[in-house]
Design an enzyme around this catalytic site. Sequence first.
Site, PDB file in Angstrom:
ATOM      1  N   GLN A  57       0.992   1.329   8.897  1.00  0.00           N
ATOM      2  CA  GLN A  57       2.146   2.190   8.130  1.00  0.00           C
ATOM      3  C   GLN A  57       1.789   3.001   7.255  1.00  0.00           C
ATOM      4  O   GLN A  57       2.380   3.946   6.647  1.00  0.00           O
ATOM      5  CB  GLN A  57       3.544   1.600   8.199  1.00  0.00           C
ATOM      6  N   HIS A  91      12.070  -6.663   7.157  1.00  0.00           N
ATOM      7  CA  HIS A  91      11.154  -6.015   7.550  1.00  0.00           C
ATOM      8  C   HIS A  91      11.260  -5.937   8.980  1.00  0.00           C
ATOM      9  O   HIS A  91      11.243  -7.296   9.766  1.00  0.00           O
ATOM     10  CB  HIS A  91       9.837  -6.795   7.022  1.00  0.00           C
ATOM     11  N   CYS A 111       8.595   0.721   9.038  1.00  0.00           N
ATOM     12  CA  CYS A 111       8.450  -0.475   9.797  1.00  0.00           C
ATOM     13  C   CYS A 111       9.254  -0.620  11.070  1.00  0.00           C
ATOM     14  O   CYS A 111       8.614  -0.907  12.372  1.00  0.00           O
ATOM     15  CB  CYS A 111       8.605  -1.880   9.281  1.00  0.00           C
ATOM     16  N   ASN A 153       2.251  -7.238  12.929  1.00  0.00           N
ATOM     17  CA  ASN A 153       2.664  -6.519  11.881  1.00  0.00           C
ATOM     18  C   ASN A 153       2.195  -4.979  11.898  1.00  0.00           C
ATOM     19  O   ASN A 153       1.260  -4.522  12.901  1.00  0.00           O
ATOM     20  CB  ASN A 153       2.383  -7.065  10.743  1.00  0.00           C
TER      21      ASN A 153
END
Length: 379
Positions: free
Chosen positions: A153, A297, A159, A318
């Site tokens: 990102q 997150h 996110c 992630n």
Amino acid sequence: MATRLITLALFTLSVLLLISLSVGVVATATEQPQQRSEAEVRLMYERWLVGNRKKSYNVLLGEEKEKRFKIFKDNLKLIEEHNSVPNQSYHLGLTQFADLTDDEFQDMYLRGKKMDKISGSDIGDRYLYKEGDVLPDEVDWRDKGAVVPVKTQGDCGACWAFSAVGAVEGVNKIATGELISLSEQELIDCDRGVDNFGCLGGQAEFAFEFIIRNGGILGDQVYPYSDNDTAACKRIEMVTARFVTIDGHEGVPQYDEMSLKKAVAHQPISVMVEANNMKLYKSGVFTGPCDNWYGNHNVLVVGYGSSSSGQDYWIVRNSWGSDWGEEGYIRLERNFHNSTGNCAVAVRPVYPVKSNASFALLSANVFKLVCLLLGLVLI
Ligand SMILES: *[C@@H]1O[C@H](CO)[C@@H](O)[C@H](O)[C@H]1NC(C)=O
Ligand SMILES: *[C@@H]1O[C@H](CO)[C@@H](O)[C@H](O)[C@H]1NC(C)=O
Ligand SMILES: *[C@@H]1O[C@H](CO)[C@@H](O)[C@H](O)[C@H]1NC(C)=O
Ligand SMILES: *[C@@H]1O[C@H](CO)[C@@H](O)[C@H](O)[C@H]1NC(C)=O
């Protein structure tokens, strides 16, 4: 001849000596935090700057560089103290965030909107865990080709877009057999206003809403990631490009890791976690400390399993690139003593719904059959 033999013997001896020396060094390195000299840490910092291709590494000057160096030094101390404790279930390392304070890190990267109840998704009961349900011991959607490689990102707090897109990529693969990497940037540019705020944060479930309203989401080949928060929404004709649709979205029953397990056994699931202490995560099963109430997150749970020492974990994808954690993933403790899950993982899991292609095919056939029968009756 004799001199040669002696040379060989001496050589072998020195190699052995070197090996034993380096083994000794490694052994002490894992036993206690090192007392490093200022010069040594400075060298590590310079190497880290180059290794992390910091855009500004050759223009960082004077005060700012000293400030960053000091933070780096503090983080290094924390890493080595943590890793020196025997039997830690996870290890820390010099990630790309090693020159940021906790506050800076949270401000820049943890932009999932804090909410403890599902506002956009109704809780579905398809994944409600019931007594007697038999679930696999291990699931990893990467092995089934339902997860695209880890994305990055960058310095954009979107996110929510990465988490939502990952869940749609997964459900699309499961329903149609095709894995298509989709566009986070389309969400950042076009899903703006009331609920989602581009690089300033948002929620996965509102991204699902947008994808439904929009009639689908484009592939990231046609609408690539630019890490640009000020770009206007590009109108690309969907008929000319590849895109993916979903039919709806729901929430997994909350505060119940067994229902989350059942959900993940069926498809990758978007979750919010509290990620403040994941800044320097390198490997192993992450056990916190975390706030277990408020996630900040958005990530994607793509599986679960148990380690050789019997520790249960979630496999979490992630969006901080593949250099962070275990090639971009973190294993997060599962079957936590609190129903929130560790780091709030079970507080608001959500997922997109896409009807099964084979089911759609079947119902199309059923429809034809009904028409045929109706036709016969009418004749
Ligand atoms: C550390 O782990 C080893 C091997 O699993 C075990 O034998 C030992 O008791 C553990 N020590 C502590 C302090 O937990
Ligand atoms: C971001 O997008 C805006 C508007 O399209 C453009 O003017 C700007 O140059 C872009 N910035 C970068 C870094 O690409
Ligand atoms: C679970 O965690 C929440 C948030 O930290 C806390 O308020 C609650 O008391 C905990 N419940 C139990 C049973 O530990
Ligand atoms: C779709 O159908 C296939 C084959 O019948 C099945 O294996 C799969 O689990 C189904 N997917 C969903 C999301 O129901």
